[in-house]
Structure formats: C-alpha cells, structure tokens
Design a protein around this motif. Structure first.
Motif, PDB file in Angstrom:
ATOM      1  N   VAL A 201      35.081  37.226  30.906  1.00 32.17           N
ATOM      2  CA  VAL A 201      34.901  36.187  31.933  1.00 32.17           C
ATOM      3  C   VAL A 201      35.758  36.484  33.156  1.00 32.17           C
ATOM      4  O   VAL A 201      35.301  36.390  34.308  1.00 32.17           O
ATOM      5  N   ILE A 202      37.024  36.861  32.918  1.00 33.30           N
ATOM      6  CA  ILE A 202      37.921  37.187  34.032  1.00 33.30           C
ATOM      7  C   ILE A 202      37.402  38.379  34.814  1.00 33.30           C
ATOM      8  O   ILE A 202      37.425  38.404  36.050  1.00 33.30           O
ATOM      9  N   ALA A 203      36.905  39.397  34.088  1.00 29.76           N
ATOM     10  CA  ALA A 203      36.368  40.586  34.759  1.00 29.76           C
ATOM     11  C   ALA A 203      35.163  40.230  35.617  1.00 29.76           C
ATOM     12  O   ALA A 203      35.010  40.723  36.743  1.00 29.76           O
ATOM     13  N   TYR A 204      34.310  39.346  35.089  1.00 31.68           N
ATOM     14  CA  TYR A 204      33.099  38.959  35.827  1.00 31.68           C
ATOM     15  C   TYR A 204      33.447  38.244  37.129  1.00 31.68           C
ATOM     16  O   TYR A 204      32.967  38.615  38.206  1.00 31.68           O
ATOM     17  N   PHE A 205      34.286  37.231  37.028  1.00 24.05           N
ATOM     18  CA  PHE A 205      34.615  36.463  38.233  1.00 24.05           C
ATOM     19  C   PHE A 205      35.488  37.274  39.197  1.00 24.05           C
ATOM     20  O   PHE A 205      35.411  37.074  40.412  1.00 24.05           O
ATOM     21  N   SER A 206      36.297  38.177  38.666  1.00 22.07           N
ATOM     22  CA  SER A 206      37.076  39.050  39.552  1.00 22.07           C
ATOM     23  C   SER A 206      36.154  39.946  40.361  1.00 22.07           C
ATOM     24  O   SER A 206      36.388  40.182  41.553  1.00 22.07           O
TER      25      SER A 206
ATOM     26  N   LEU B 213      33.104  39.205  41.235  1.00 20.46           N
ATOM     27  CA  LEU B 213      32.456  38.381  42.258  1.00 20.46           C
ATOM     28  C   LEU B 213      33.365  38.157  43.451  1.00 20.46           C
ATOM     29  O   LEU B 213      32.928  38.172  44.609  1.00 20.46           O
ATOM     30  N   ILE B 214      34.651  37.956  43.173  1.00 27.26           N
ATOM     31  CA  ILE B 214      35.604  37.657  44.249  1.00 27.26           C
ATOM     32  C   ILE B 214      35.888  38.885  45.101  1.00 27.26           C
ATOM     33  O   ILE B 214      35.918  38.822  46.332  1.00 27.26           O
ATOM     34  N   THR B 215      36.098  40.027  44.438  1.00 23.73           N
ATOM     35  CA  THR B 215      36.496  41.242  45.161  1.00 23.73           C
ATOM     36  C   THR B 215      35.322  42.127  45.543  1.00 23.73           C
ATOM     37  O   THR B 215      35.484  43.063  46.322  1.00 23.73           O
ATOM     38  N   ASP B 216      34.135  41.813  44.967  1.00 24.32           N
ATOM     39  CA  ASP B 216      32.959  42.658  45.179  1.00 24.32           C
ATOM     40  C   ASP B 216      33.265  44.094  44.750  1.00 24.32           C
ATOM     41  O   ASP B 216      32.794  45.055  45.353  1.00 24.32           O
ATOM     42  N   GLY B 217      34.050  44.219  43.692  1.00 28.08           N
ATOM     43  CA  GLY B 217      34.433  45.529  43.198  1.00 28.08           C
ATOM     44  C   GLY B 217      33.732  45.877  41.901  1.00 28.08           C
ATOM     45  O   GLY B 217      32.799  45.193  41.479  1.00 28.08           O
ATOM     46  N   SER B 218      34.207  46.941  41.252  1.00 32.90           N
ATOM     47  CA  SER B 218      33.560  47.419  40.029  1.00 32.90           C
ATOM     48  C   SER B 218      34.532  47.566  38.864  1.00 32.90           C
ATOM     49  O   SER B 218      34.145  48.007  37.786  1.00 32.90           O
TER      50      SER B 218
ATOM     51  N   ILE C 242      39.320  42.740  37.080  1.00 35.90           N
ATOM     52  CA  ILE C 242      40.593  42.253  37.601  1.00 35.90           C
ATOM     53  C   ILE C 242      41.450  43.382  38.150  1.00 35.90           C
ATOM     54  O   ILE C 242      42.360  43.163  38.951  1.00 35.90           O
ATOM     55  N   ALA C 243      41.167  44.627  37.761  1.00 37.57           N
ATOM     56  CA  ALA C 243      41.929  45.765  38.258  1.00 37.57           C
ATOM     57  C   ALA C 243      41.691  46.020  39.746  1.00 37.57           C
ATOM     58  O   ALA C 243      42.439  46.784  40.379  1.00 37.57           O
ATOM     59  N   ASP C 244      40.679  45.383  40.333  1.00 44.09           N
ATOM     60  CA  ASP C 244      40.456  45.517  41.771  1.00 44.09           C
ATOM     61  C   ASP C 244      41.500  44.758  42.579  1.00 44.09           C
ATOM     62  O   ASP C 244      41.644  44.990  43.776  1.00 44.09           O
ATOM     63  N   PHE C 245      42.219  43.836  41.939  1.00 48.81           N
ATOM     64  CA  PHE C 245      43.357  43.199  42.590  1.00 48.81           C
ATOM     65  C   PHE C 245      44.562  44.135  42.474  1.00 48.81           C
ATOM     66  O   PHE C 245      44.880  44.593  41.360  1.00 48.81           O
ATOM     67  N   PRO C 246      45.238  44.454  43.567  1.00 45.32           N
ATOM     68  CA  PRO C 246      46.384  45.382  43.510  1.00 45.32           C
ATOM     69  C   PRO C 246      47.437  44.977  42.492  1.00 45.32           C
ATOM     70  O   PRO C 246      48.043  45.830  41.842  1.00 45.32           O
ATOM     71  N   LEU C 247      47.626  43.674  42.318  1.00 42.86           N
ATOM     72  CA  LEU C 247      48.643  43.196  41.390  1.00 42.86           C
ATOM     73  C   LEU C 247      48.324  43.598  39.959  1.00 42.86           C
ATOM     74  O   LEU C 247      49.237  43.828  39.151  1.00 42.86           O
ATOM     75  N   PHE C 248      47.039  43.728  39.635  1.00 45.52           N
ATOM     76  CA  PHE C 248      46.629  44.034  38.266  1.00 45.52           C
ATOM     77  C   PHE C 248      45.961  45.408  38.156  1.00 45.52           C
ATOM     78  O   PHE C 248      45.165  45.646  37.252  1.00 45.52           O
TER      79      PHE C 248
END
Length: 255
Positions: free
Chosen positions: A52-57, A59-64, A67-73
């Motif tokens: 779920v976290i990966a899915y919404f992350s 959507l937010i970052t438009d990445g692939s 959650i790893a698309d956030f620099p913090l993670f």
C-alpha cells in the motif's frame, strides 16, 4: 534541528531503511496481536502495508521505486533489492536441517513436491487466463502462486519485467493471507491435529508465514512442524520453478 536530522537520515540511507522496516514490522505485529489476536499474522500485515505504501508513494512521486523515490527512504531500494533478498533466502536455507525433514517421512517429501507443482500450475493457468502468453511471465506468476519469495527469485532468474514480478508477489501474498485465515476453519475437517498432519499441511501449502499464522491460531504446538516443511517448500520452489517447471512451460508456450 529537523533539517539536520533529515540530512543525517538521508546520508545514512541503509540504516534509515532498517529503522523504517523495523517500525513497520513492530506496528504490524502489535496490530496483529491487539486487533486480530494473532489470527492474521504480523508478516502478512507488514507485507500488505508495504504494498500500500509503495502504491501511494508511486502516485505521489510519479516514480517507479515506491517509497524509495523519496530521498529520505532511498535506502529501502537497497534493503529490498536482490542482494538482501538472496541473503535472506540463503540464511533461511542454512537454518534448516536436512535430517529434520526425514521425520516427516515419505508423505512429507511428496507433499512438498506436490505442493510446489500444484501451486505453480494453478498460478500458470491464472496467468494464461489473464492473457499472458510468454513462458517467462507465466512461470513467474506461477512461481508467485507458490510463495511470494519463489516468484521474485524465478522472475529475476528468467529476466521477467518488474510488473510481472510484482504480480507474482501479490499472488503469493493473497495465498499467504488465505492460508492464514482459512486454516483454523478447515483444521478439524482435514485432521490437522497432530505433528505429522501439520508437516504434510506445511508441505502442501508452502507459505511459511501463512502456515505459521494459521497453525498458531489452530494449535500453537503444531507451528514448528508445519513451518519446517513450509521452509523446505520455499527452497524446492526456488530450485524447480526457474528450471524444470520453466522448461515445461516453454515447451507448451514457445516464444
């Protein structure tokens, strides 16, 4: 203060990833014990939350990378990569004693092989039903129906796309949850009340977290026996799915 803390966490990405996963797992097991009384295993909750976290992350970052698309993670990409995955599989294999499986007898051995093959066939049929026609995708999804570990291992070995590997993980997760929830309801009707039947059940189902959670809800004393054959199931699946079973699929579905 906050900026300094964020900079430290970003700089030590892998440690931040361990911290994040540790908190997620702790919360999942707390939630399992508090609200489901252990009937829904903490590992299944953790995996579901991760998806779920990966899915919404994404959507937010438009990445692939979730959650790893956030620099913090960003360190989560390393922690969830092939290196740590394969290390976990090897570590699990080293923790198993081949002499222990002899206690299950011939029925235990047959149940492991039969369980892997049947799960693979069901997953492969579903994959074909949804329009997949190449042997790599069919084999990867079929392997995922065995467990959510066998699926990614097979997909990586065969060069499957990330989307197909994700589907294999989802298939394994669904199976794990179904086994976990359904075991207590069918235990009495299938004679799941002794160590021998628990070992055969673990060999047929294969998903270690699902079998462990289901048996814990049925009779905690049966957990070690079911988990033992379920662990061997994963190893056998990782061996057969990308080799023998894939070759059979390729004969049936030539590229």
């Amino acid at each position: 203060m906050i900026d300094s803390l964020e900079a430290v966490l970003i700089k030590n990405g892998i440690l931040t990833a361990f911290l994040f996963v540790g908190v997620l797992v702790w919360f999942s097991y707390w939630f399992s014990n508090k609200f489901t009384r252990g009937h829904l295993h903490g590992s299944a909750i953790a995996i579901t939350l991760g998806l779920v976290i990966a899915y919404f992350s994404g959507l937010i970052t438009d990445g692939s990378k979730g959650i790893a698309d956030f620099p913090l993670f960003a360190g989560v990409a390393v922690l969830g990569g092939a290196m740590f995955r394969d290390f976990a599989i090897v570590a699990t294999a080293y923790g198993a004693d081949i002499d222990e499986i002899k206690h299950a007898g011939l029925a235990g051995v047959v149940s492991i092989i039969l369980g892997v093959v049947l799960s693979f066939v069901v997953g492969a049929v579903v994959a074909v039903g949804f329009g997949y026609t190449d042997a790599v995708s069919i084999s990867t999804i079929g392997a995922g129906a065995a467990t959510y570990i066998v699926g990614p291992v097979t997909g990586t070995a065969l060069g499957a796309s990330s989307e197909v590997i994700a589907l294999s993980v989802a298939a394994g997760l669904v199976k794990s949850v179904l086994v976990m929830v359904g075991t207590p309801f069918v235990a009495s009707s299938i004679g799941l009340n002794n160590p021998q039947s628990a070992m055969v059940y673990g060999g047929l189902m294969g998903t270690t977290s699902g079998v462990a959670g289901g048996l814990a809800a049925t009779d905690p004393k049966l957990v070690p026996y079911g988990a033992m054959t379920a662990t061997f199931y994963t190893g056998v699946g990782c061996l057969l799915a990308p080799s023998v079973l894939f070759l059979i699929v390729r004969v049936l579905f030539p590229d």
